[in-house]
Motif scaffolding. Structure first.
Motif, PDB file in Angstrom:
ATOM      1  N   LEU A   1      -7.847   6.746   0.067  1.00  0.00           N
ATOM      2  CA  LEU A   1      -8.130   5.460   0.724  1.00  0.00           C
ATOM      3  C   LEU A   1      -9.631   5.165   0.721  1.00  0.00           C
ATOM      4  O   LEU A   1     -10.050   4.030   0.505  1.00  0.00           O
ATOM      5  CB  LEU A   1      -7.575   5.469   2.156  1.00  0.00           C
ATOM      6  CG  LEU A   1      -6.042   5.495   2.243  1.00  0.00           C
ATOM      7  CD1 LEU A   1      -5.580   5.954   3.625  1.00  0.00           C
ATOM      8  CD2 LEU A   1      -5.458   4.109   1.901  1.00  0.00           C
TER       9      LEU A   1
ATOM     10  N   GLN B   1     -13.016   0.373   3.627  1.00  0.00           N
ATOM     11  CA  GLN B   1     -13.150  -0.719   4.595  1.00  0.00           C
ATOM     12  C   GLN B   1     -14.442  -0.492   5.377  1.00  0.00           C
ATOM     13  O   GLN B   1     -14.997   0.604   5.348  1.00  0.00           O
ATOM     14  CB  GLN B   1     -11.957  -0.720   5.570  1.00  0.00           C
ATOM     15  CG  GLN B   1     -10.594  -0.660   4.903  1.00  0.00           C
ATOM     16  CD  GLN B   1     -10.262  -1.883   4.057  1.00  0.00           C
ATOM     17  OE1 GLN B   1     -10.808  -2.977   4.290  1.00  0.00           O
ATOM     18  NE2 GLN B   1      -9.391  -1.721   3.074  1.00  0.00           N
TER      19      GLN B   1
ATOM     20  N   ASN C   1     -10.311   4.158  -2.955  1.00  0.00           N
ATOM     21  CA  ASN C   1      -9.658   2.977  -3.526  1.00  0.00           C
ATOM     22  C   ASN C   1      -9.478   1.806  -2.562  1.00  0.00           C
ATOM     23  O   ASN C   1      -9.240   0.687  -3.005  1.00  0.00           O
ATOM     24  CB  ASN C   1      -8.294   3.375  -4.095  1.00  0.00           C
ATOM     25  CG  ASN C   1      -8.441   4.392  -5.211  1.00  0.00           C
ATOM     26  OD1 ASN C   1      -8.845   4.051  -6.314  1.00  0.00           O
ATOM     27  ND2 ASN C   1      -8.160   5.644  -4.900  1.00  0.00           N
ATOM     28  N   HIS C   2      -9.545   2.073  -1.263  1.00  0.00           N
ATOM     29  CA  HIS C   2      -9.412   0.987  -0.288  1.00  0.00           C
ATOM     30  C   HIS C   2     -10.466   1.106   0.803  1.00  0.00           C
ATOM     31  O   HIS C   2     -10.147   1.122   1.996  1.00  0.00           O
ATOM     32  CB  HIS C   2      -8.008   0.993   0.332  1.00  0.00           C
ATOM     33  CG  HIS C   2      -6.932   0.724  -0.656  1.00  0.00           C
ATOM     34  ND1 HIS C   2      -6.532  -0.548  -0.997  1.00  0.00           N
ATOM     35  CD2 HIS C   2      -6.197   1.564  -1.421  1.00  0.00           C
ATOM     36  CE1 HIS C   2      -5.580  -0.478  -1.917  1.00  0.00           C
ATOM     37  NE2 HIS C   2      -5.366   0.787  -2.204  1.00  0.00           N
TER      38      HIS C   2
ATOM     39  N   LEU D   1       0.838  -1.206   0.000  1.00  0.00           N
ATOM     40  CA  LEU D   1       0.000   0.000   0.000  1.00  0.00           C
ATOM     41  C   LEU D   1       0.870   1.253   0.000  1.00  0.00           C
ATOM     42  O   LEU D   1       0.500   2.284  -0.570  1.00  0.00           O
ATOM     43  CB  LEU D   1      -0.926  -0.008   1.228  1.00  0.00           C
ATOM     44  CG  LEU D   1      -1.829   1.228   1.405  1.00  0.00           C
ATOM     45  CD1 LEU D   1      -2.755   1.442   0.214  1.00  0.00           C
ATOM     46  CD2 LEU D   1      -2.653   1.120   2.691  1.00  0.00           C
TER      47      LEU D   1
END
Ligand SMILES: [Zn+2]
Length: 572
Positions: free
Chosen positions: A192, A198, A195-196, A144
């Protein structure tokens, strides 16, 4: 399908209502104001003492420091006087992030203090202020990091020149860098999120803490180091940071669906440093409880080393180039290990005659240790005499009175067992002095043996400071704002604690709350209907572990941390 975050927590280190409320009344900070209207808000009581490492760790564990083992930036070496830098390796209780992972929720966190080395979470973790340097492995998963660098550029962790702000140019430089860092972390958070994503995400911004420490005096005309000449340039420095982070929070919130729970929290509040300075070891020496060696010496240190120690590191702060600084910083861990990382110890406490002492190296959190037999290597205090000694010290501290009003400077002294509970409680200082309450405000300075006859309490002259020093410090109460479909709207809630956030997030996601968490679900924040259908479930204790504390930092890493803490003003 792309994940949609269920809970997003925005951490604003040191954010405080005392400044936000008046500014908000003028129409400032519209994003936080909107969040308050759509959710609940109120004060958030920190842990004691209200400093960043135990505070965020208590936030992450839902437990008091006695159960997670992080009390300070430093920790005493087992069975010794030496102090080492602490980091997340010293945390010995599971984080709420791990518990959420175990319950099937992925977690991503960014820049939370005391998360180095990063936890191998299902999701990601970018460590915070205890990261030794940019070259440390502070991102999990490691790939990452490359991705972030590719999209956002190299990640900068530190401000330069904080300790050297004696000119307007340097002050401007620090404020500009602070803005760059906020922009960097805002971009990272948005990247984040996009694209990531959670299930649970947390983003922390540190610059309110920094700007409050160094610029409070410029907005406070009653401050003892206030300089009216600097008001036009720096009077609104703090407000600008709050407004910038309000905008950042707005950008984050705008990207979330309306049913994502959003929390904005701070780990403690902020307020001005006052004009009262106490030399604790000097006072203990005057009371006959601390003795220096007959010939106090700093032998073994180079002339430069001695000069640096004697100069209160101000030499290091103001006159050396950054390369010289890092060379010196590399020297320090050795010095530190040899000499117990305190000025008092540098100048040689005679342990064989000392009953109580203070580690004076840290700028704000004064606490006192008892040289107890069987605990400290050269302990002389018999456990049977412990209570009487502690009572004596508390009584003597109360005798330090402000000559202007005759009232005690230190309003309250906490015994360790009053504030720390759990298997690691004994690692905390024996006495923690209240320096954070409005009626108990003071700062400390290191003592030197030859000055023992000078007053233990001085009232600082009211005049602009020539050096870069703290005008602001911490207060006990931070902020909480939260919105979620399960929460009430437009409601003020009271008696919320930082340690309540972890259980509250667990409950919001239907996860049972470990019975050994000290915090509780903030039931007053929830809609009654939600609580009626979702009663709080108590689950198995999350427990504690006996981690290996000594493996925290290598010498080189601890040098880097020292350099950073000095630059931030945490070390004298
Ligand atoms: Zn903090």
């Amino acid at each position: 399908m792309k994940k949609v975050p269920k809970v997003v927590i925005i951490g604003l280190d040191s954010a405080t209502w005392t400044v936000i409320r008046p500014w908000m009344a003028e129409g400032s900070m519209p994003n936080l104001a909107r969040l308050m209207k759509s959710g609940v808000s109120g004060g958030l009581e920190s842990v004691l003492p209200p400093i960043t490492p135990p505070a965020w760790t208590s936030f992450m564990t839902g437990k008091n420091p006695g159960k997670h083992g992080i009390f300070h930036f430093v920790e005493t070496e087992h069975g010794g006087y030496a102090m080492n830098y602490a980091n997340a390796t010293s945390r010995r209780s599971p984080t709420v992030w791990k518990l959420l992972n175990q319950a099937g929720y992925s977690v991503g966190t960014m820049n939370i203090p005391f998360t180095y080395p990063p936890e191998p979470l299902d999701g990601f973790q970018i460590s915070g202020m205890d990261t030794p340097s940019e070259s440390s492995p502070f991102i999990h998963p490691p790939e990452l990091r490359n991705e972030l660098v590719r999209h956002l550029g190299e990640i900068q962790l530190d401000l330069r020149f904080l300790g050297a702000m004696s000119t307007d140019e340097r002050r401007d430089q620090v404020l500009a860098e602070m803005e760059q860092m906020d922009q960097q972390w805002t971009k990272a958070a948005l990247y984040l999120l996009e694209n990531h994503p959670q299930d649970v995400m947390m983003f922390v911004f540190m610059s309110i803490d920094t700007v409050q420490h160094y610029f409070w005096q410029h907005m406070d005309k009653d401050h003892f180091i206030h300089d009216p000449k600097l008001v036009p340039k720096f009077g609104d420095a703090i407000r600008k940071v709050y407004e910038r982070l309000d905008a950042a929070a707005g950008q984050i919130i705008d990207r979330l669906p309306s049913d994502t729970a959003v929390f904005v929290v701070s780990d403690h509040g902020g307020g001005p440093v006052v004009d009262r300075t106490i030399y604790l070891n000097r006072y203990l020496a005057q009371l006959g409880l601390l003795h220096y060696k007959e010939k106090a010496t700093t032998s073994g240190l180079s002339t430069l080393g001695k000069k640096v120690l004697r100069g209160g590191y101000s030499l290091l702060r103001s006159t050396l180039t950054s390369r010289q600084k890092s060379r010196l910083a590399l020297l320090f861990p050795k010095i530190v290990q040899k000499t117990e990382m305190a000025y008092s110890a540098f100048t040689s406490i005679d342990w064989s005659r000392t009953k109580a002492y203070c580690s004076e190296v840290l700028a704000s959190p004064p606490s006192i240790w008892i040289n107890l037999k069987g605990v400290k290597p050269q302990g002389i205090v018999d456990p049977a005499d412990y209570e009487a000694l502690v009572n004596h010290i508390i009584a003597k501290l109360a005798e330090l009175k402000d000559p202007r009003n005759g009232k005690p400077v230190i309003n309250r002294v906490y015994r360790r067992d009053e504030i720390f509970h759990g298997p690691f409680a004994k690692e905390g200082a024996d006495l923690v002095l209240d320096w954070w309450s409005e009626n108990s405000l003071f700062s400390t300075q290191p003592s030197f043996p030859e000055d023992t006859d000078k007053p233990a309490l001085i009232i600082r002259e009211h005049k602009p400071s020539e050096t870069s020093e703290w005008g602001g410090t911490h207060r006990l109460h931070g902020i909480l704002v939260a919105r979620a479909p399960a929460l009430r709207t437009g409601a003020e809630i009271e008696n919320s604690h930082l340690i309540d956030i972890a259980p509250t997030v667990l409950h919001l996601l239907g996860v049972s709350v470990p019975q050994d968490m000290d915090g509780s679900v903030l039931t007053s924040a929830f809609r009654p209907e939600f609580l009626a259908e979702n009663s709080v479930k108590s689950g198995a204790a999350s427990g504690t572990s006996e981690g290996d504390r000594s493996s925290g930092y290598t010498d080189e890493e601890s040098a880097k941390v020292e350099e950073r803490l000095q630059a931030l003003g945490y070390l004298e």
